[in-house]
Design an enzyme around this catalytic site. Structure first.
Site, PDB file in Angstrom:
ATOM      1  N   ASP A  94       4.062  -4.435   2.375  1.00 54.74           N
ATOM      2  CA  ASP A  94       2.766  -4.049   2.936  1.00 54.74           C
ATOM      3  C   ASP A  94       2.721  -2.591   3.400  1.00 54.74           C
ATOM      4  OD1 ASP A  94       0.257  -4.075   4.033  1.00 54.74           O
ATOM      5  OD2 ASP A  94       0.606  -5.693   5.454  1.00 54.74           O
TER       6      ASP A  94
ATOM      7  N   HIS B 253       0.904  -1.164   0.000  1.00 54.11           N
ATOM      8  CA  HIS B 253       0.000   0.000   0.000  1.00 54.11           C
ATOM      9  C   HIS B 253       0.937   1.208   0.000  1.00 54.11           C
ATOM     10  CE1 HIS B 253      -3.090  -2.862   1.241  1.00 54.11           C
ATOM     11  NE2 HIS B 253      -2.339  -3.198   2.272  1.00 54.11           N
TER      12      HIS B 253
ATOM     13  N   ARG C  65     -14.381  -8.860   5.441  1.00 58.25           N
ATOM     14  CA  ARG C  65     -15.036  -7.766   6.170  1.00 58.25           C
ATOM     15  C   ARG C  65     -15.665  -6.773   5.205  1.00 58.25           C
ATOM     16  NH1 ARG C  65      -9.800  -7.033   8.376  1.00 58.25           N
ATOM     17  NH2 ARG C  65      -9.568  -4.959   7.495  1.00 58.25           N
TER      18      ARG C  65
ATOM     19  N   TYR D 177      -6.255   0.881  -2.725  1.00 62.44           N
ATOM     20  CA  TYR D 177      -7.638   1.117  -2.283  1.00 62.44           C
ATOM     21  C   TYR D 177      -7.985   2.574  -2.031  1.00 62.44           C
ATOM     22  CZ  TYR D 177      -5.717   0.882   2.527  1.00 62.44           C
ATOM     23  OH  TYR D 177      -4.998   1.061   3.678  1.00 62.44           O
TER      24      TYR D 177
ATOM     25  N   GLN E   3       1.193   4.327   2.421  1.00 60.94           N
ATOM     26  CA  GLN E   3       1.495   4.154   3.842  1.00 60.94           C
ATOM     27  C   GLN E   3       2.964   4.439   4.170  1.00 60.94           C
ATOM     28  OE1 GLN E   3      -0.195   0.412   5.208  1.00 60.94           O
ATOM     29  NE2 GLN E   3      -2.250   0.995   4.565  1.00 60.94           N
TER      30      GLN E   3
ATOM     31  N   ARG F  81      -4.908   1.480  12.595  1.00 58.97           N
ATOM     32  CA  ARG F  81      -5.748   1.749  11.429  1.00 58.97           C
ATOM     33  C   ARG F  81      -6.418   3.120  11.538  1.00 58.97           C
ATOM     34  NH1 ARG F  81     -11.000  -1.631   9.343  1.00 58.97           N
ATOM     35  NH2 ARG F  81     -11.934  -0.418  11.021  1.00 58.97           N
TER      36      ARG F  81
ATOM     37  N   HIS G 206      -1.384 -12.450   4.214  1.00 64.75           N
ATOM     38  CA  HIS G 206      -1.215 -12.685   5.656  1.00 64.75           C
ATOM     39  C   HIS G 206      -1.600 -14.132   6.000  1.00 64.75           C
ATOM     40  CE1 HIS G 206      -0.387  -8.485   6.012  1.00 64.75           C
ATOM     41  NE2 HIS G 206      -1.624  -8.123   5.710  1.00 64.75           N
TER      42      HIS G 206
HETATM   43 ZN    ZN Z   1      -2.339  -4.985   3.267  1.00 65.29          ZN
END
Ligand code: ZN
Length: 463
Positions: free
Chosen positions: A327, A62, A213, A125, A65, A86, A276
């Site tokens: 990640d 991502h 989710r 995303y 990040q 988060r 993961h």
């Molecule tokens: Zn991720």
């Protein structure tokens, strides 16, 4: 064959192990046409000065990040967890637009190239503007990722993320998630829009249902059918079983833990990357491994977030494939992901060289080959190592680095992974046959670093 498309190395790591006196050649597209061991260099041929290893695919990223690494390492509540991290991540994300994501991704991809990654699967995303409105006419956030990969020379698998709900049982998304949302038809239109841009620069386009989710069952079925209609070989990545709370919530919702639910309700197979997959029962682990899906392991992020340790013993027992990703980019170093993966296993099993194999007792070599093969499968690109038909994604170890100098080639790789001085022991890096890192440095690093620091200054100032 032109001189620029060949390279000779005294030592090179081929898919079945180390070889001596290796001549490589590649075509105008950067695909290897020849990999031959046991031959001398041609007169005047360019020679690698250190051992060559295959470039590592980074199977989970991502990019944005990277912009707030270092800003979440303080205790914000009595028991900090993934979930409090988060919240902080969402606050930072709300201040990132296309210009910011391009600057962060450009710098990140330069760091990756200098650290031995030659391609990346971008699990993308952050789609819309901060109010949740789509950028039009083009999806500017994804276009920024494509530009960053193009400018830096990074190989790309772009995985637009489908995100619809805030929790199991179709819970409504919260305000922090509004930039992520698409209905199913809009996601399929997004894929259609991005396909020609990806094709134009050799990027692979896939899809990432974010997690169980965030994607209800009917949506998962529909979007996979839509993806198949567009490209029945496109890669599919999903976050799964990263957190024990996620497992508990999934059991409360469906009676099954998430990986078991997925195995029973989706056509999981070699196109899939289970990112993961930290919390599985032994039976789930064996059954998931046997599908041929790749486990997307992100050891430094999983450590940073306090996720837990992957059940490698059962995964390998099931013949499971795996690769590594950075990640959240708390660490950007392919070697360090391998080191952390092995060290987690050493600490839990109280053994050494856990990831070595009968045919390959040198653990850094065994892990590099496995992670390149798994990463290539998850990337769905021809980046599976030094073999004809694969891309010339090459990393040259620095034979003058103090950690490596004077050692045999396979021990240089061991020293690179396990004896690091926390400085780069890499000298040159080629992607698709084109040299992108020279003497440890990417030519755009200074300007990209300045742009990145400008963006981060604003993120910190407005935090
Ligand atoms: Zn991720």
């Amino acid at each position: 064959m032109t001189q620029a498309n060949t390279l000779w190395a005294a030592d090179a790591l081929l898919p079945d192990g180390w070889a001596r006196d290796v001549a490589l050649a590649w075509d105008a597209q950067g695909r290897l046409t020849q990999v031959r061991a046991g031959v001398g260099p041609l007169p005047g041929q360019v020679r690698a000065t250190g051992p060559l290893i295959p470039g590592m695919p980074n199977l989970h990223s991502h990019a944005f990040q990277r912009g707030f690494c270092g800003l979440t390492e303080y205790r914000a509540q009595a028991a900090d967890s993934f979930w409090s991290w988060r919240d902080l991540m969402y606050r930072c994300a709300s201040r990132i637009g296309p210009a910011e994501v391009e600057a962060i991704a450009t710098w990140l991809y330069i760091e990756m190239l200098e650290a031995g990654y030659t391609s990346v699967c971008e699990f993308h995303y952050l789609h819309h503007d901060p109010q949740g409105r789509p950028y039009a006419p083009l999806p500017e956030m994804a276009m920024a990722i494509l530009r960053a990969a193009e400018r830096t020379g990074m190989g790309l698998t772009l995985l637009p993320v489908l995100y619809q709900t805030g929790g199991f049982g179709a819970a409504a998304p919260n305000d922090g998630q509004r930039r992520f949302l698409h209905d199913t038809a809009a996601m399929l239109r997004l894929l259609d829009t991005l396909k020609p841009f990806c094709d134009a620069q050799g990027a692979r386009l896939g899809l990432a249902p974010h997690s169980l989710r965030a994607v209800p069952p009917a949506t998962l079925t529909d979007v996979l059918a839509g993806l198949d209609a567009l490209d029945a070989t496109a890669p599919i990545h999903i976050h799964i079983a990263e957190q024990t709370k996620e497992v508990e919530d999934c059991i409360a919702w469906s009676g099954l833990p998430p990986v078991r639910w997925l195995l029973e309700n989706a056509p999981v197979g070699p196109r899939w990357c289970l990112v993961h997959a930290t919390h599985m029962t032994p039976d789930e682990t064996l059954d998931a491994a046997r599908t041929g899906a790749v486990a997307g392991l992100c050891p430094t992020t999983e450590a940073n977030l306090g996720d837990g340790l992957f059940d490698m013993a059962h995964w390998r027992q099931g013949g499971g494939r795996w690769g590594v990703g950075s990640d959240s980019h708390a660490t950007v170093n392919a070697a360090e992901e391998l080191q952390w993966l092995e060290y987690g296993l050493r600490l839990t099993t109280r053994q050494r060289n856990v990831m070595a194999e009968a045919a390959q007792p040198h653990v850094a070599t065994a892990m590099t080959l496995a992670a390149v093969a798994g990463g290539a499968q998850a990337s769905s690109r021809p980046v599976a190592g030094l073999a004809p038909g694969e891309q010339a994604d090459l990393v040259e170890l620095d034979p003058l680095h103090v950690a490596l100098a004077g050692l045999p080639a396979r021990d240089m790789l061991s020293a690179h992974v396990f004896g690091s001085h926390r400085t780069s022991a890499l000298r040159n890096v080629w992607v698709a046959g084109r040299k992108r890192v020279h003497e440890g440095l990417h030519p755009l690093r200074d300007s990209a670093a300045a742009d990145f620091l400008n963006v981060r200054r604003n993120l910190v100032t407005n935090a």
